[in-house]
Design a protein around this motif. Structure first.
Motif, short mmCIF file in Angstrom:
data_model
loop_
_atom_site.label_atom_id
_atom_site.label_comp_id
_atom_site.label_asym_id
_atom_site.label_seq_id
_atom_site.Cartn_x
_atom_site.Cartn_y
_atom_site.Cartn_z
N ILE A 388 -0.15 -1.99 -4.31
CA ILE A 388 -0.72 -2.86 -3.26
C ILE A 388 -0.92 -4.24 -3.86
N LEU A 389 -0.24 -5.24 -3.27
CA LEU A 389 -0.32 -6.60 -3.79
C LEU A 389 -1.05 -7.57 -2.85
N THR A 390 -1.11 -7.25 -1.56
CA THR A 390 -1.80 -8.12 -0.60
C THR A 390 -2.62 -7.25 0.33
N GLU A 391 -3.86 -7.65 0.60
CA GLU A 391 -4.81 -6.81 1.33
C GLU A 391 -4.74 -7.01 2.85
N TRP A 392 -3.54 -6.82 3.42
CA TRP A 392 -3.43 -6.88 4.88
C TRP A 392 -4.27 -5.76 5.50
N ASN A 393 -4.98 -6.07 6.58
CA ASN A 393 -5.85 -5.07 7.21
C ASN A 393 -5.08 -3.85 7.67
N ALA A 394 -3.82 -4.04 8.09
CA ALA A 394 -3.02 -2.92 8.58
C ALA A 394 -2.84 -1.85 7.51
N PHE A 395 -2.88 -2.24 6.24
CA PHE A 395 -2.69 -1.26 5.16
C PHE A 395 -3.93 -0.39 4.96
N ARG A 396 -5.07 -0.89 5.34
CA ARG A 396 -6.32 -0.16 5.07
C ARG A 396 -6.40 1.16 5.83
N ALA A 397 -5.73 1.22 6.98
CA ALA A 397 -5.84 2.40 7.84
C ALA A 397 -4.80 3.47 7.53
N ILE A 398 -3.98 3.29 6.51
CA ILE A 398 -2.95 4.28 6.20
C ILE A 398 -3.59 5.59 5.77
N ASP A 399 -3.12 6.68 6.35
CA ASP A 399 -3.65 8.01 6.06
C ASP A 399 -3.13 8.49 4.70
N PRO A 400 -4.02 8.79 3.75
CA PRO A 400 -3.55 9.20 2.43
C PRO A 400 -2.71 10.48 2.44
N LYS A 401 -3.02 11.42 3.35
CA LYS A 401 -2.24 12.66 3.42
C LYS A 401 -0.81 12.38 3.87
N ARG A 402 -0.68 11.50 4.87
CA ARG A 402 0.66 11.16 5.34
C ARG A 402 1.43 10.39 4.27
N LEU A 403 0.70 9.55 3.56
CA LEU A 403 1.34 8.79 2.48
C LEU A 403 1.82 9.74 1.38
N ARG A 404 1.03 10.76 1.10
CA ARG A 404 1.42 11.72 0.06
C ARG A 404 2.69 12.46 0.46
N GLU A 405 2.83 12.76 1.75
CA GLU A 405 4.04 13.43 2.25
C GLU A 405 5.25 12.51 2.19
N THR A 406 5.02 11.21 2.27
CA THR A 406 6.11 10.23 2.31
C THR A 406 6.65 9.90 0.92
N MET A 407 5.72 9.81 -0.06
CA MET A 407 6.11 9.44 -1.42
C MET A 407 6.70 10.61 -2.20
N ARG A 408 7.56 10.27 -3.15
CA ARG A 408 8.08 11.27 -4.07
C ARG A 408 7.12 11.48 -5.23
N GLY A 409 6.60 10.38 -5.76
CA GLY A 409 5.65 10.45 -6.86
C GLY A 409 4.22 10.47 -6.38
N ASP A 410 3.28 10.38 -7.32
CA ASP A 410 1.87 10.49 -6.96
C ASP A 410 1.01 9.37 -7.56
N ILE A 411 1.66 8.25 -7.94
CA ILE A 411 0.93 7.15 -8.58
C ILE A 411 0.71 6.00 -7.60
N ILE A 412 -0.54 5.60 -7.44
CA ILE A 412 -0.86 4.43 -6.62
C ILE A 412 -1.62 3.44 -7.49
N ILE A 413 -1.16 2.20 -7.46
CA ILE A 413 -1.83 1.12 -8.19
C ILE A 413 -2.29 0.09 -7.17
N ASP A 414 -3.56 0.11 -6.89
CA ASP A 414 -4.16 -0.74 -5.85
C ASP A 414 -4.75 -1.98 -6.51
#
Length: 437
Positions: A388-414
């Protein structure tokens, strides 16, 4: 208004909203064509509505004929670019002085000339001298009215400002009185809401702009250093910033840890202030150090991502959310994404990125190999790491479970601390942020 860029367009549109007739002079044919056809060449929330409304009423017009624009004017604002001059950090004033000469040549009667652009101390005096040299037959008044517009909230900053700073050339008392009267009339709507309007001399007004931006840049850099210390000792930067910000002497603004400041103002203005100090025979050590720390921080953020990947990002697929230097703008100037993503690409990473407004501006500035996506989840699709490089409000509402299903890896650097660590760790992520345990 000479210049239809960010400052000129926002200021001109807002003056028109105040009820003033404004003619914006823009020499760039592409930008002028857009304005004449109702297209806003920059992204700024609310600007399109104000421009449309006031062009329809006839209070706001656009053109490239300077002589026609100033023929019946009381005041002419210079709002052209003052980029950093190569090699020495000084502001490049060539556009300001060129505009001054054009105004002098085209003038038919006395005018108030106002520098709206951010200009070093002494520029107003030089403008006055150029006007005198070019047209000794006309008595010009000169003022400095620096802008304090935050990208993303510029309309509100103009309409409901913390303060308005107006520097008046007091060489001639009669001309100074005339300039003061015109500026008071231009800002008359602000008197109704009791906005502080500070009248001072040219030099003080010019320096106030640089001093304010340099102080805010130092504030950002300070909280970033405290975030690094929090990571070393196990403290939480959010709580540290809250505890500091509740002190009314400090206040909460600009106490948000991140990858370093960028944009059109802080980098340019801090460099210019150090150059102004050097020309005056002194050093601004705090500002010099702020610049050094901020530049180093962007490299450190790239190193942080590489370390999280196990020491190498070669052949890693990295998703990136946000490219602009801050949300609610399409401005890529000095954005942290530029050095960070360039470094990652150089190290062999495959980048797929999304930004709600900044991708068109980013394309010519970033490596061609970057894959630009249409939405946030698409940018995260099958990636090993999400940044995450820019704090757009639209990003704040992303569901972590859905994101986990979308990504191949499991590393998030916020790098903007937009998410709650516990929520993303509960979803199975290895989540790291800035200055939080």
């Amino acid at each position: 208004m000479i210049g239809g860029g960010y400052v000129g367009l926002v200021s001109g549109a807002c003056f028109a909203e105040f009820g003033t007739d404004v003619a914006i002079v823009e020499q760039d044919p592409h930008k002028l064509d857009a304005l004449l056809n109702g297209r806003i060449p920059i992204y700024e929330p609310g600007l399109d509505a104000i421009v449309s409304k006031n062009t329809e009423t006839g209070r706001l017009t656009f053109g490239n004929d300077l002589a026609a624009a100033i023929a019946n004017a009381d005041a002419v604002f210079i709002a052209v670019g003052t980029p950093t001059r190569r090699g020495d950090g000084h502001a490049d004033l060539s556009y300001v002085y060129a505009a001054t000469r054009e105004i002098a040549k085209a003038a038919k009667n006395s005018l108030l000339i106002v520098t709206k652009s951010t200009v070093p101390v002494g520029t107003g005096r030089q403008v006055a001298q150029i006007l005198k040299d070019e047209r000794p037959d006309i008595e010009f008044s000169v003022a400095s009215n620096p802008e304090f517009l935050r990208e993303g909230s510029a309309i509100d900053d103009f309409m409901r400002p913390d303060r308005v700073i107006i520097g008046i050339d007091n060489t001639s008392p009669e001309q100074a009185d005339r300039a003061t009267e015109i500026m008071r009339e231009l800002y008359r709507p602000l008197y109704l809401i009791e906005a502080p309007i500070v009248f001072t001399d040219l030099e003080t007004a010019e320096l106030t702009k640089y001093a304010a931006n340099a102080f805010l840049a130092m504030k950002v850099t300070f909280i970033n250093e405290m975030a690094d210390l929090c990571e070393k000792v196990g403290a939480n930067i959010h709580d540290v910033a809250k505890g500091m910000g509740l002190d009314r002497r400090i206040n909460r603004r600009f106490l948000h840890a991140g990858p370093g400041y960028g944009g059109s103002c802080f980098p340019k203005d801090t460099r210019a202030l150090t150059a102004i100090a050097q020309d005056a025979g002194m050093r601004s050590r705090l500002v010099e150090t702020t610049i050094e720390i901020n530049e180093a921080r962007k490299s450190q953020m790239a190193e942080r991502i590489i370390a999280a990947a196990g020491g190498s990002v070669h052949s890693k697929k990295i998703g990136v959310l946000g490219l602009t230097f801050k949300p609610d703008t399409d401005d890529m100037r000095e954005a942290a994404s530029l050095p960070i993503l360039t470094r990652l690409c150089d190290e062999g990473a495959h980048i797929q990125a999304f930004d709600p407004e900044g991708m068109d501006a980013a394309r010519p500035l970033l490596p061609e190999v970057i894959d630009y996506r249409q939405d946030a989840l698409s940018a995260a699709e099958d990636v090993d790491i999400l940044v995450i490089l820019t704090e757009w409000n639209a990003f704040r509402a992303i569901d972590p479970k859905r994101l986990r299903e979308t990504m191949r890896g499991d590393i998030i650097i916020d790098l903007r601390n937009i998410w709650k660590p516990e929520s993303f760790r509960a979803a199975g992520f290895k989540y790291s942020s800035i200055g939080r345990p």
